[in-house]
Design a protein around this motif. Structure first.
Motif, PDB file in Angstrom:
ATOM      1  N   UNK A 192       0.865  -1.172   0.000  1.00  0.00           N
ATOM      2  CA  UNK A 192       0.000   0.000   0.000  1.00  0.00           C
ATOM      3  C   UNK A 192       0.902   1.221   0.000  1.00  0.00           C
ATOM      4  N   UNK A 193       0.717   2.108  -0.953  1.00  0.00           N
ATOM      5  CA  UNK A 193       1.597   3.262  -1.120  1.00  0.00           C
ATOM      6  C   UNK A 193       0.810   4.535  -0.828  1.00  0.00           C
ATOM      7  N   UNK A 235      -0.332  -0.329  -9.132  1.00  0.00           N
ATOM      8  CA  UNK A 235      -1.761  -0.624  -9.177  1.00  0.00           C
ATOM      9  C   UNK A 235      -2.531   0.516  -8.496  1.00  0.00           C
ATOM     10  N   UNK A 236      -3.409   1.226  -9.223  1.00  0.00           N
ATOM     11  CA  UNK A 236      -4.152   2.335  -8.602  1.00  0.00           C
ATOM     12  C   UNK A 236      -4.936   1.920  -7.372  1.00  0.00           C
ATOM     13  N   UNK A 237      -5.342   0.651  -7.289  1.00  0.00           N
ATOM     14  CA  UNK A 237      -6.109   0.179  -6.133  1.00  0.00           C
ATOM     15  C   UNK A 237      -5.266   0.164  -4.863  1.00  0.00           C
ATOM     16  N   UNK A 238      -3.939   0.190  -5.028  1.00  0.00           N
ATOM     17  CA  UNK A 238      -3.053   0.165  -3.866  1.00  0.00           C
ATOM     18  C   UNK A 238      -2.531   1.559  -3.492  1.00  0.00           C
ATOM     19  N   UNK A 239      -2.942   2.578  -4.207  1.00  0.00           N
ATOM     20  CA  UNK A 239      -2.469   3.935  -3.948  1.00  0.00           C
ATOM     21  C   UNK A 239      -3.462   4.680  -3.070  1.00  0.00           C
ATOM     22  N   UNK A 276       2.455  13.486  -6.671  1.00  0.00           N
ATOM     23  CA  UNK A 276       3.034  12.173  -6.423  1.00  0.00           C
ATOM     24  C   UNK A 276       2.069  11.048  -6.780  1.00  0.00           C
ATOM     25  N   UNK A 277       0.789  11.280  -6.548  1.00  0.00           N
ATOM     26  CA  UNK A 277      -0.211  10.272  -6.895  1.00  0.00           C
ATOM     27  C   UNK A 277      -0.180   9.988  -8.389  1.00  0.00           C
TER      28      UNK A 277
END
Length: 404
Positions: free
Chosen positions: A170-171, A189-193, A178-179
């Motif tokens: 998870x970032x 993976x956008x789901x982990x941002x 930064x996103x």
């Protein structure tokens, strides 16, 4: 901050760091809370470190914290309250190259068995890589920004390393800039941002209250004027040369002002010499570390941020909370943070444009007060510290944010 991917960690260790002696499992912080292990490239006082200290102090014994400072600097430990279960731990050291170093990190993680590992920035990326080999370990990576070497261009090998090291993590990103980078360049993976903007203690950083006594030296009244202040580590990426050169341009226009730099760092001697070379040393005060930064902001009339690279700087939030107008370079999310009234004073990375923005506020104190009030309102509406705290708590515990 370089890592074992860039260099060996066999160099001398900084002194003055409290460490957890062996055996580790007997001297971890006491309590029933989850064990959270934090790895910082440095635990010196800075934005990410201060944010962690505020989070730990907010929740006290809810978690137990172990902090690894990779450069040995533990200056921010003084900000951790006595009710927080907390310990400092030296990183693994020794020869053998990167693979052996990663093995040592993995061995330490298996031995401590933290509930969650929290790493920060490129300087801790080897810990992020090692975390993949520890079954059941949840990993959060917080990316707050870059050093001067990556201020404008991402190194390809670091992009690829982040893509691999953070693929299952998870970032957390505190800025929209930064996103977008993590999604579009690192291809995570956008789901982990998770976008989590920094929050501010608005009860502490507010316009009313005592102002710091900055002990400004007496000068010719013709040179005196509004106090332009900044709060920053005196490091190259803060580009304080630009601020000093802009001050020299104000002096050429015969505008009276004071320039106060709060903070310390390796560039101090060089910047003091530059102020003298520019002929404005009498108007510049290097105030060093201040025990109460909130009071220091209240001593300013204008806040200045001259950085070459930022993401979502705490100093701008603190200035906004204090009700100050801000003159800033157009870096990171700065323009998105400030009230619309302040946007004409966000400038390119250009000395003349920056000096012109400062001059307009030096000459129009009334406009500065209107902008400062708008910045305070924006901070109250959009940058609540408690919202940030609850979001980080949910990330640490793997739950949904609690809005209570």
């Amino acid at each position: 901050m370089s890592t074992q991917l860039d260099r060996t960690l066999d160099g001398p260790r900084a002194s003055g760091v409290r460490t957890v002696p062996e055996p580790v499992n007997r001297v971890l912080p006491e309590g029933d809370g989850r064990l959270v292990m934090h790895v910082f490239p440095s635990f010196a006082v800075g934005g990410a470190q201060v944010r962690f200290a505020a989070l730990a102090n907010r929740f006290r014994s809810r978690w137990r914290h172990v902090v690894v400072s990779l450069d040995g600097d533990a200056g921010c430990a003084a900000r951790i309250g006595p009710k927080v279960p907390f310990a400092l731990l030296d990183p693994p050291r020794g020869g053998g190259g990167p693979l052996v170093h990663l093995w040592r990190i993995q061995a330490l993680l298996r031995r401590l068995r933290p509930d969650v590992l929290v790493t920060g920035n490129w300087g801790s990326i080897d810990w992020a890589i090692a975390a993949h080999a520890v079954p059941g370990l949840r990993h959060l990576h917080i990316e707050d920004g870059f050093g001067p070497e990556e201020a404008h261009t991402q190194f390809r090998r670091r992009v690829l390393a982040r893509r691999v090291a953070l693929r299952g993590s998870t970032v957390v990103l505190p800025s929209l800039t930064l996103l977008r980078l993590a999604r579009d360049v690192w291809r995570l993976d956008p789901a982990r941002l998770r976008y989590v903007p920094n929050g501010l203690d608005l009860n502490r950083f507010r316009p009313d209250g005592p102002a710091a006594a900055l002990n400004l030296p007496p000068i010719n009244p013709a040179l005196d004027g509004p106090i332009i202040g900044t709060v920053a580590a005196l490091r190259p990426e803060k580009a304080l040369d630009r601020l000093l050169r802009a001050g020299a341009l104000l002096a050429r226009r015969r505008l009276g002002f004071r320039l106060v730099l709060v903070g310390d760092g390796p560039d101090r001697a060089r910047l003091e010499a530059l102020a003298a070379e520019l002929g404005i040393a009498a108007q510049v005060t290097f105030a060093g570390h201040q025990p109460d930064p909130a009071a220091a902001y209240r001593a300013f009339d204008i806040f200045a941020l001259s950085s070459a690279t930022e993401q979502m700087p705490f100093s701008v939030l603190e200035a906004m909370g204090t009700g100050l107008p801000v003159v800033a370079t157009d870096v990171g999310d700065v323009a998105a943070m400030l009230a619309p009234e302040n946007l004409p004073f966000v400038t390119p990375l250009d000395d003349a444009a920056y000096a012109d923005a400062l001059a307009r506020l030096v000459e129009d104190a009334g406009r500065g007060r209107v902008i400062g009030a708008a910045n305070r309102t924006r901070a109250v509406l959009d940058f609540s510290e408690e919202t940030m705290f609850q979001t980080y708590a949910a990330l640490i515990e793997g739950t949904r944010p609690d809005t209570a």
